[in-house]
Design a protein around this motif. Structure first.
Motif, PDB file in Angstrom:
ATOM      1  N   GLU A 100       0.827  -1.200   0.000  1.00  0.00           N
ATOM      2  CA  GLU A 100       0.000   0.000   0.000  1.00  0.00           C
ATOM      3  C   GLU A 100       0.868   1.259   0.000  1.00  0.00           C
ATOM      4  N   ILE A 101       1.890   1.249   0.848  1.00  0.00           N
ATOM      5  CA  ILE A 101       2.758   2.419   0.980  1.00  0.00           C
ATOM      6  C   ILE A 101       3.511   2.694  -0.321  1.00  0.00           C
ATOM      7  N   LEU A 102       3.969   1.630  -0.969  1.00  0.00           N
ATOM      8  CA  LEU A 102       4.804   1.785  -2.152  1.00  0.00           C
ATOM      9  C   LEU A 102       3.994   2.029  -3.426  1.00  0.00           C
ATOM     10  N   TYR A 103       2.674   2.055  -3.308  1.00  0.00           N
ATOM     11  CA  TYR A 103       1.867   2.407  -4.468  1.00  0.00           C
ATOM     12  C   TYR A 103       1.754   3.934  -4.504  1.00  0.00           C
ATOM     13  N   VAL A 104       2.512   4.539  -5.416  1.00  0.00           N
ATOM     14  CA  VAL A 104       2.518   5.992  -5.574  1.00  0.00           C
ATOM     15  C   VAL A 104       2.087   6.296  -7.002  1.00  0.00           C
TER      16      VAL A 104
END
Length: 285
Positions: free
Chosen positions: A114-118
């Motif tokens: 989730e965090i690395l989805y930019v």
């Protein structure tokens, strides 16, 4: 040293990554280049990911020059240099956004995917394997079954930044004997100034300055720079951030704030070493 084949025209690349070049000294960068956000400015910046190591891609160019590469003459005398960078710097901004911290609320725990989805930056997905171990130094981690959830922790980030400051201070003394005669506070400000090129003023540089009892304005200094460019010319890469390369303790720190110094017209060819002349810091003799 290798030729860059991932660009439209051959370019010269100096890199500590031997595995990106073949026996003929040709480096195929296609698939190795990641466009990520610069940790200080947020602008698109080029990185090389190779065998779990993250490197920044720098571009230098003087007014005139060419390269003689075997029997080939490279008309463009520009030079690409890749240098290692601590991935925590690059990941810190997106972890800060992901926790959605509000005042006294410490924010949310999130899974790494989730965090690395930019949005607009798919390159972060390629950092998943290194992120698991790298970010534990600045995050609280909760495990629920086989799943891990991360949340950035301010106290851990501050401890990590203080460690970087101490490493820089020690490196200064090894690189330049003039620092031994400089006041401790001035050396401290120089170290924080370099870190300030890699972290945002709020919250991280402010947090660090408050802890070290420094005014944030004291850490914003002018310096001498090499010729750099915001865009890599004639390439299929994303636009690169304008920066100055400062290699410290095996890691590279880049200047994202100050404009490139105008270069004088050269009349004679130069050795490659002349492109990396030592900059004398203000206040030292």
């Amino acid at each position: 040293m290798a030729w860059c084949e991932g660009l439209v025209a051959p370019r010269l690349l100096i890199s500590p990554l031997p595995s990106i070049s073949n026996q003929r000294g040709h480096a195929n960068l296609e698939g190795n280049i990641l466009a990520l956000r610069h940790p200080q400015s947020g602008k698109p910046t080029n990185y090389i990911l190779n065998e779990g190591s993250l490197h920044e891609l720098h571009w230098f160019k003087q007014s005139y020059g060419s390269w003689f590469l075997g029997d080939y003459v490279c008309e463009d005398g520009s030079l690409y240099v890749s240098t290692p960078v601590d991935p925590v710097f690059v990941l810190l901004p997106i972890f800060e956004e992901a926790r959605m911290k509000k005042e006294n609320d410490q924010g949310m725990y999130r899974q790494l995917d989730e965090i690395l989805y930019v949005e607009g930056y798919p390159g972060y997905q390629h950092l998943l394997s290194m992120t698991k171990d790298t970010m534990k130094i600045v995050c609280e981690v909760k495990e629920i079954g086989s799943l891990q959830y991360f949340r950035l922790d301010n106290s851990k980030v501050l401890t990590w930044l203080c460690c970087k400051v101490q490493n820089l201070k020690s490196t200064f003394l090894k690189l330049d004997k003039n620092y031994a005669a400089q006041e401790e506070r001035e050396t401290l400000k120089d170290a924080v100034s370099i870190l300030g090129e890699y972290v945002t003023d709020k919250p991280w540089l402010t947090l660090l300055c408050n802890h070290l009892q420094l005014e944030i304005g004291e850490t914003h200094k002018e310096g001498i720079q090499a010729e750099t460019s915001q865009n890599l010319p004639e390439s299929n890469l994303a636009s690169s951030h304008a920066f100055q390369s400062t290699v410290v303790n095996g890691r590279s720190m880049v200047s994202a704030k100050r404009q490139p110094k105008k270069m004088k017209t050269e009349t004679n060819s130069k050795n490659i070493r002349d492109m990396f002349q030592k900059a004398t810091r203000k206040g030292t003799s």
